[in-house]
Design a protein around this motif. Structure first.
Motif, PDB file in Angstrom:
ATOM      1  N   ARG A  43     -44.187 -33.197 -10.260  1.00 14.33           N
ATOM      2  CA  ARG A  43     -45.183 -32.583  -9.318  1.00 14.33           C
ATOM      3  C   ARG A  43     -46.253 -32.776  -9.095  1.00 14.33           C
ATOM      4  N   ARG A  44     -47.596 -32.483 -10.029  1.00 16.71           N
ATOM      5  CA  ARG A  44     -47.811 -32.767  -9.912  1.00 16.71           C
ATOM      6  C   ARG A  44     -48.861 -33.809  -9.764  1.00 16.71           C
ATOM      7  N   ARG A  45     -47.999 -34.782 -10.481  1.00 20.05           N
ATOM      8  CA  ARG A  45     -48.670 -36.314  -9.880  1.00 20.05           C
ATOM      9  C   ARG A  45     -48.464 -36.022  -8.444  1.00 20.05           C
ATOM     10  N   GLU A  46     -47.382 -35.798  -7.782  1.00 22.22           N
ATOM     11  CA  GLU A  46     -47.485 -36.256  -6.321  1.00 22.22           C
ATOM     12  C   GLU A  46     -48.636 -35.770  -5.385  1.00 22.22           C
ATOM     13  N   LEU A  47     -48.591 -34.472  -5.941  1.00 19.51           N
ATOM     14  CA  LEU A  47     -49.434 -33.272  -5.157  1.00 19.51           C
ATOM     15  C   LEU A  47     -50.923 -33.851  -5.141  1.00 19.51           C
ATOM     16  N   LEU A  48     -51.368 -34.697  -6.797  1.00 18.50           N
ATOM     17  CA  LEU A  48     -52.727 -35.259  -6.533  1.00 18.50           C
ATOM     18  C   LEU A  48     -53.027 -36.189  -6.201  1.00 18.50           C
ATOM     19  N   ALA A  49     -51.639 -37.282  -5.795  1.00 17.36           N
ATOM     20  CA  ALA A  49     -52.193 -38.260  -5.316  1.00 17.36           C
ATOM     21  C   ALA A  49     -52.100 -38.411  -3.494  1.00 17.36           C
ATOM     22  N   GLN A  50     -51.849 -37.261  -2.963  1.00 15.05           N
ATOM     23  CA  GLN A  50     -51.489 -36.786  -1.853  1.00 15.05           C
ATOM     24  C   GLN A  50     -53.641 -36.959  -1.002  1.00 15.05           C
ATOM     25  N   LEU A  51     -54.102 -36.519  -2.627  1.00 14.14           N
ATOM     26  CA  LEU A  51     -55.834 -36.604  -2.186  1.00 14.14           C
ATOM     27  C   LEU A  51     -56.197 -37.944  -2.582  1.00 14.14           C
ATOM     28  N   ALA A  52     -54.945 -38.890  -2.331  1.00 15.12           N
ATOM     29  CA  ALA A  52     -55.277 -40.537  -1.997  1.00 15.12           C
ATOM     30  C   ALA A  52     -56.775 -40.998  -3.463  1.00 15.12           C
ATOM     31  N   ILE A  53     -57.245 -40.335  -4.388  1.00 14.16           N
ATOM     32  CA  ILE A  53     -57.622 -40.273  -5.301  1.00 14.16           C
ATOM     33  C   ILE A  53     -57.533 -40.710  -6.679  1.00 14.16           C
ATOM     34  N   PRO A  54     -57.695 -41.916  -7.346  1.00 14.14           N
ATOM     35  CA  PRO A  54     -57.172 -42.821  -7.962  1.00 14.14           C
ATOM     36  C   PRO A  54     -57.037 -42.123  -9.292  1.00 14.14           C
ATOM     37  N   PHE A  55     -56.142 -41.318 -10.158  1.00 16.28           N
ATOM     38  CA  PHE A  55     -56.458 -40.772 -11.344  1.00 16.28           C
ATOM     39  C   PHE A  55     -54.986 -41.596 -12.109  1.00 16.28           C
ATOM     40  N   GLU A  56     -55.368 -41.280 -13.733  1.00 17.91           N
ATOM     41  CA  GLU A  56     -54.385 -41.682 -15.407  1.00 17.91           C
ATOM     42  C   GLU A  56     -53.982 -40.161 -15.768  1.00 17.91           C
ATOM     43  N   ALA A  57     -52.641 -40.168 -15.548  1.00 19.44           N
ATOM     44  CA  ALA A  57     -52.154 -39.313 -16.723  1.00 19.44           C
ATOM     45  C   ALA A  57     -52.156 -39.525 -17.743  1.00 19.44           C
ATOM     46  N   VAL A  58     -52.089 -38.589 -18.653  1.00 21.30           N
ATOM     47  CA  VAL A  58     -52.396 -38.255 -20.145  1.00 21.30           C
ATOM     48  C   VAL A  58     -50.982 -36.951 -20.336  1.00 21.30           C
ATOM     49  N   ASP A  59     -50.316 -37.451 -21.512  1.00 24.69           N
ATOM     50  CA  ASP A  59     -49.360 -36.059 -21.884  1.00 24.69           C
ATOM     51  C   ASP A  59     -50.082 -35.246 -22.837  1.00 24.69           C
ATOM     52  N   VAL A  60     -50.054 -34.403 -23.082  1.00 22.55           N
ATOM     53  CA  VAL A  60     -50.285 -32.660 -23.277  1.00 22.55           C
ATOM     54  C   VAL A  60     -49.433 -31.915 -24.405  1.00 22.55           C
ATOM     55  N   GLU A  61     -49.695 -31.687 -25.072  1.00 21.26           N
ATOM     56  CA  GLU A  61     -49.100 -30.557 -25.907  1.00 21.26           C
ATOM     57  C   GLU A  61     -50.237 -29.154 -25.988  1.00 21.26           C
ATOM     58  N   VAL A  62     -49.353 -27.946 -25.322  1.00 22.92           N
ATOM     59  CA  VAL A  62     -50.852 -27.194 -26.351  1.00 22.92           C
ATOM     60  C   VAL A  62     -49.402 -26.028 -26.264  1.00 22.92           C
ATOM     61  N   ASP A  63     -49.809 -25.177 -27.189  1.00 25.13           N
ATOM     62  CA  ASP A  63     -48.697 -23.378 -27.675  1.00 25.13           C
ATOM     63  C   ASP A  63     -49.069 -22.665 -26.093  1.00 25.13           C
ATOM     64  N   GLU A  64     -47.624 -23.130 -25.368  1.00 23.29           N
ATOM     65  CA  GLU A  64     -47.682 -21.813 -24.286  1.00 23.29           C
ATOM     66  C   GLU A  64     -46.572 -20.378 -24.441  1.00 23.29           C
ATOM     67  N   THR A  65     -47.035 -20.099 -25.722  1.00 23.17           N
ATOM     68  CA  THR A  65     -46.465 -18.607 -25.804  1.00 23.17           C
ATOM     69  C   THR A  65     -47.932 -17.772 -25.092  1.00 23.17           C
ATOM     70  N   PRO A  66     -47.704 -16.946 -24.763  1.00 21.25           N
ATOM     71  CA  PRO A  66     -48.184 -15.754 -24.415  1.00 21.25           C
ATOM     72  C   PRO A  66     -48.812 -15.141 -25.404  1.00 21.25           C
ATOM     73  N   ARG A  67     -49.840 -14.880 -25.608  1.00 22.73           N
ATOM     74  CA  ARG A  67     -50.173 -13.744 -26.691  1.00 22.73           C
ATOM     75  C   ARG A  67     -49.691 -12.236 -26.063  1.00 22.73           C
ATOM     76  N   LEU A  68     -49.685 -11.754 -27.048  1.00 22.95           N
ATOM     77  CA  LEU A  68     -49.602  -9.920 -27.817  1.00 22.95           C
ATOM     78  C   LEU A  68     -50.220  -9.338 -26.105  1.00 22.95           C
ATOM     79  N   GLY A  69     -49.761  -8.864 -24.809  1.00 22.02           N
ATOM     80  CA  GLY A  69     -50.540  -7.925 -24.257  1.00 22.02           C
ATOM     81  C   GLY A  69     -51.111  -8.498 -23.301  1.00 22.02           C
ATOM     82  N   GLU A  70     -51.245  -9.779 -23.764  1.00 24.04           N
ATOM     83  CA  GLU A  70     -51.944 -10.849 -22.449  1.00 24.04           C
ATOM     84  C   GLU A  70     -51.255 -10.558 -21.160  1.00 24.04           C
ATOM     85  N   PRO A  71     -52.606 -10.512 -20.346  1.00 21.06           N
ATOM     86  CA  PRO A  71     -51.936 -10.080 -18.979  1.00 21.06           C
ATOM     87  C   PRO A  71     -51.861 -11.526 -18.219  1.00 21.06           C
ATOM     88  N   ALA A  72     -51.326 -11.589 -17.394  1.00 17.32           N
ATOM     89  CA  ALA A  72     -50.163 -13.260 -16.675  1.00 17.32           C
ATOM     90  C   ALA A  72     -51.515 -14.180 -15.501  1.00 17.32           C
TER      91      ALA A  72
END
Length: 203
Positions: free
Chosen positions: A16-45
């Protein structure tokens, strides 16, 4: 014909992000990233979404071409102040949809752009109104496979659109990458979707 050289790195392999970015007609390279997406205690959205987007762009900067700007993003469905995340399984996904049914929820989409030591961020907030849903509809929707890897267990660009009575905000933001905010950030490094300007590092 050779593909044009990438002008930015997208720190995501989301179709979905590749499709949306492609709409801007800007050449890009996609790389896979892995980050910890666990919300922190009391962290606002809002803080959580901005943080995860920033961590993705930072990770992408480490794994991609250092000479190119790196774009990261995170999109979350928020109900009653709670970040719903993606469903763990069918039971969890159907429970999410039942909670969303007949109600309004927020979708936050954070964007992070890094170039050298510079860092810019933007946030899109949308409000989505679901109509009432029957249990049979929820079950049938899950059976399509569409909700399994989506924040909030639905896809606005897919069959999930039939549940949405009204949207206030950014369709592309709910989909996964707010195009307006993304274009605004890219202009910071000299990338104009309608021009020929080259990347520059603002100091």
């Amino acid at each position: 014909m050779m593909s044009p050289s990438p002008r930015i790195i997208l720190a995501s392999t989301s179709p979905r992000r590749r499709e949306l970015l492609a709409q801007l007609a800007i050449p890009f390279e996609a790389v896979d990233v892995e980050v910890d997406e666990t919300p922190r205690l009391g962290e606002p959205a809002e803080v959580y979404v901005a943080r995860v987007a920033a961590e993705k762009s930072l990770q992408g900067q480490c794994e991609g071409a250092a000479a190119l700007p790196v774009l990261g993003a995170d999109t979350e469905v928020v109900l009653d102040g709670e970040v719903l995340g993606k469903p763990r399984d069918r039971e969890h996904g159907e429970a999410m949809l039942k909670r969303l049914a007949g109600r309004e929820h927020r979708v936050l989409s954070g964007v992070s752009l890094r170039f050298g030591e510079q860092h810019w961020q933007a946030m899109s907030e949308s409000r989505v109104y679901f109509r009432a849903l029957r249990d049979a509809e929820i079950s049938a929707y899950w059976n399509t496979g569409e909700p399994a890897d989506k924040a909030g267990a639905y896809a606005i660009q897919g069959l999930g659109a039939v549940f949405i009575a009204r949207l206030e905000g950014s369709f592309s933001g709910v989909m996964g990458l707010p195009v307006y905010e993304t274009a605004e950030l890219l202009s910071r490094v000299g990338i104009d979707v309608f021009g020929e300007s080259q990347c520059r590092d603002e100091r």
